[in-house]
Design a protein around this motif. Structure first.
Motif, short mmCIF file in Angstrom:
data_model
loop_
_atom_site.label_atom_id
_atom_site.label_comp_id
_atom_site.label_asym_id
_atom_site.label_seq_id
_atom_site.Cartn_x
_atom_site.Cartn_y
_atom_site.Cartn_z
N MET A 1 0.85 -1.20 0.00
CA MET A 1 0.00 0.00 0.00
C MET A 1 0.88 1.25 0.00
SD MET A 1 -2.91 1.22 2.76
CE MET A 1 -4.18 0.10 2.18
N THR A 2 0.45 2.26 -0.78
CA THR A 2 1.23 3.49 -0.81
C THR A 2 1.20 4.18 0.54
OG1 THR A 2 -0.63 4.88 -1.47
CG2 THR A 2 0.64 3.80 -3.24
N VAL A 3 2.22 4.98 0.79
CA VAL A 3 2.28 5.71 2.05
C VAL A 3 1.06 6.61 2.19
CG1 VAL A 3 3.58 7.42 3.36
CG2 VAL A 3 4.80 5.65 2.08
N GLN A 4 0.68 7.26 1.11
CA GLN A 4 -0.45 8.19 1.17
C GLN A 4 -1.74 7.48 1.57
OE1 GLN A 4 -1.15 10.31 -2.47
NE2 GLN A 4 -2.57 11.75 -1.54
N ARG A 5 -2.02 6.34 0.97
CA ARG A 5 -3.24 5.60 1.30
C ARG A 5 -3.19 5.06 2.73
NH1 ARG A 5 -4.21 1.00 -2.81
NH2 ARG A 5 -6.00 0.69 -1.43
N ALA A 6 -2.02 4.61 3.16
CA ALA A 6 -1.89 4.11 4.53
C ALA A 6 -2.12 5.22 5.55
CB ALA A 6 -0.50 3.51 4.72
N VAL A 7 -1.59 6.40 5.27
CA VAL A 7 -1.79 7.54 6.17
C VAL A 7 -3.27 7.88 6.27
CG1 VAL A 7 -1.44 10.03 6.42
CG2 VAL A 7 0.50 8.53 5.93
N GLN A 8 -3.97 7.88 5.13
CA GLN A 8 -5.39 8.21 5.15
C GLN A 8 -6.19 7.14 5.91
OE1 GLN A 8 -6.80 11.15 4.05
NE2 GLN A 8 -8.44 10.29 5.34
N ALA A 9 -5.82 5.88 5.74
CA ALA A 9 -6.50 4.81 6.48
C ALA A 9 -6.28 4.96 7.98
CB ALA A 9 -5.99 3.45 6.00
N TYR A 10 -5.08 5.34 8.35
CA TYR A 10 -4.77 5.53 9.77
C TYR A 10 -5.55 6.71 10.35
CZ TYR A 10 -1.99 6.40 13.99
OH TYR A 10 -1.57 6.62 15.29
N LEU A 11 -5.63 7.81 9.60
CA LEU A 11 -6.38 8.97 10.07
C LEU A 11 -7.87 8.65 10.18
CD1 LEU A 11 -4.61 11.80 8.02
CD2 LEU A 11 -4.40 11.36 10.47
N ASP A 12 -8.40 7.86 9.23
CA ASP A 12 -9.80 7.45 9.31
C ASP A 12 -10.03 6.61 10.57
OD1 ASP A 12 -10.34 8.74 6.95
OD2 ASP A 12 -10.22 6.93 5.71
N HIS A 13 -9.07 5.75 10.87
CA HIS A 13 -9.15 4.92 12.08
C HIS A 13 -9.17 5.79 13.34
CE1 HIS A 13 -7.93 2.11 15.23
NE2 HIS A 13 -6.88 2.88 15.46
N ARG A 30 -0.64 16.91 10.00
CA ARG A 30 0.56 17.72 9.72
C ARG A 30 1.83 16.90 9.93
NH1 ARG A 30 -2.45 21.78 12.34
NH2 ARG A 30 -1.43 21.29 14.34
N ASP A 31 1.87 16.15 11.03
CA ASP A 31 3.07 15.35 11.31
C ASP A 31 3.27 14.28 10.25
OD1 ASP A 31 3.59 16.78 13.63
OD2 ASP A 31 2.44 15.41 14.91
N LEU A 32 2.19 13.64 9.83
CA LEU A 32 2.32 12.56 8.86
C LEU A 32 2.54 13.08 7.45
CD1 LEU A 32 -0.34 10.13 10.31
CD2 LEU A 32 2.15 9.93 10.43
N ASP A 33 2.00 14.26 7.12
CA ASP A 33 2.31 14.88 5.82
C ASP A 33 3.80 15.14 5.70
OD1 ASP A 33 -0.30 14.80 4.98
OD2 ASP A 33 -0.73 16.91 5.36
N ARG A 34 4.40 15.61 6.78
CA ARG A 34 5.84 15.87 6.74
C ARG A 34 6.62 14.56 6.62
NH1 ARG A 34 9.21 19.88 10.83
NH2 ARG A 34 11.26 19.59 9.84
N TYR A 35 6.10 13.51 7.26
CA TYR A 35 6.76 12.20 7.15
C TYR A 35 6.68 11.70 5.71
CZ TYR A 35 7.77 7.27 8.22
OH TYR A 35 8.32 6.00 8.27
N GLN A 36 5.52 11.86 5.07
CA GLN A 36 5.38 11.47 3.67
C GLN A 36 6.38 12.21 2.79
OE1 GLN A 36 1.29 10.88 1.96
NE2 GLN A 36 0.65 11.80 3.90
N ALA A 37 6.55 13.51 3.07
CA ALA A 37 7.49 14.31 2.28
C ALA A 37 8.92 13.79 2.44
CB ALA A 37 7.40 15.77 2.69
N THR A 38 9.27 13.40 3.66
CA THR A 38 10.61 12.85 3.91
C THR A 38 10.82 11.56 3.13
OG1 THR A 38 10.68 13.80 6.15
CG2 THR A 38 12.17 11.97 5.69
N LEU A 39 9.80 10.69 3.17
CA LEU A 39 9.92 9.42 2.47
C LEU A 39 9.96 9.64 0.96
CD1 LEU A 39 7.43 7.21 4.53
CD2 LEU A 39 9.93 7.23 4.66
N ALA A 40 9.13 10.57 0.46
CA ALA A 40 9.12 10.84 -0.99
C ALA A 40 10.47 11.36 -1.46
CB ALA A 40 8.02 11.85 -1.31
#
Length: 310
Positions: A1-13, A30-40
């Motif tokens: 699963m892509t990082v973006q989809r996983a983050v959204q699933a976690y936020l929905d949870h 905000r914290d996870l958006d920055r994490y996604q940027a680091t990974l990207a």
């Protein structure tokens, strides 16, 4: 699963199952958006491809900052890493990834906060508020003098028995029952001795008459042992009467007199090993935090007194 989809699933949870508030969810996002940027930026687009080194690099980036973000404090970085760790735990639990690469990456530990210590004049003001001549007034004065005069923890003070006091000796002392079943013998100073003797002779018998008999030194109005909460209330009331903080980060707490006891001993030239024994610390490392307080005091004195300090 892509990082973006996983983050959204976690936020929905977090929103649906954990019921977190809108503001808290915004902080996580905000914290996870920055994490996604680091990974990207590292070329990682799939959550299953994240390695422990990627998580550690993200933490290092939070502390160092970049062109778009200032360096985060220890507390803010720890919060951000907690969001990342929560994401990976969720992904592992839901079967989205085979392992948790954040498991070995620990949030930064907050710096050890220096104990709050009162000045000698503040302590004298605090002790001076308990000046009543009735049984409860005498008890309150004895309790406050005992806490400051022996460095006892609040639990050690309310747990002290009459037989633990030796006030008639050439060198008055008290046995304190500390953590882990350890006991120690501490000196009782002149002021604490006088307050204790006044309480034991003129107040405790009257209080004990209303109870069922207890060896505790400090009694409540019904003749039972004084509780920790009641002792805290006595200190809180005295602090308010002395004009000292009773709420907020600098509020006077049951540990304040113990901190002040240690700091004033070191300021007066006591050896840190002696203070360790008096406080009942198992390790001198625990006591050494007080030496930082006295170093700060030395700096203040130097800055105000030396002609070439500025």
């Amino acid at each position: 699963m892509t990082v973006q989809r996983a983050v959204q699933a976690y936020l929905d949870h977090l929103m649906v199952e954990r019921g977190l508030s809108r503001n808290t969810l915004a902080s996580y996002r905000r914290d996870l958006d920055r994490y996604q940027a680091t990974l990207a930026a590292a070329g990682v687009g799939d959550l299953a491809a994240v390695r422990p080194a990627d998580v550690a690099a993200h933490l290092a980036g939070l502390r160092e900052g970049d062109a778009d973000h200032p360096p985060l404090s220890t507390a803010s970085a720890a919060r951000a890493v907690s969001a990342v760790r929560g994401l990976h735990r969720f992904a592992l639990r839901e079967g989205l990834t085979p392992d948790d690469p954040s498991r070995e990456v620990r949030p930064p530990a907050p710096p050890k906060r220096l104990p709050k210590a009162l000045g000698v004049d503040q302590v004298e003001r605090l002790l001076g508020t308990a000046a009543g001549d009735d049984p409860l007034g005498l008890r309150d004065r004895a309790l406050l003098e005992f806490l400051y005069g022996t460095g006892a923890r609040i639990s050690e003070a309310v747990g002290a028995a009459v037989d633990d006091l030796d006030l008639g000796a050439e060198h008055p002392a008290a046995v304190l029952h500390g953590k882990g079943g350890r006991t120690r013998l501490v000196p009782v100073g002149r002021y604490a001795k006088a307050a204790l003797e006044a309480y034991l002779v003129r107040a405790r018998p009257a209080l004990a008459a209303g109870g069922r008999g207890t060896p505790a030194v400090f009694l409540n109005a019904r003749g039972g042992p004084l509780s920790r909460q009641s002792a805290w209330t006595i200190l809180h009331r005295a602090a308010g009467a002395a004009g000292l903080p009773t709420d907020g980060p600098h509020a006077v707490s049951p540990h304040t007199l113990r901190h002040s006891y240690a700091t004033h001993l070191l300021d007066g030239g006591a050896d840190v090993r002696v203070v360790q024994e008096l406080l009942g610390h198992a390790s001198v490392t625990t006591t050494q935090v007080y030496t930082l307080v006295t170093v700060d005091r030395l700096r203040e004195v130097y800055a105000t007194a030396h002609p070439r300090a500025r």
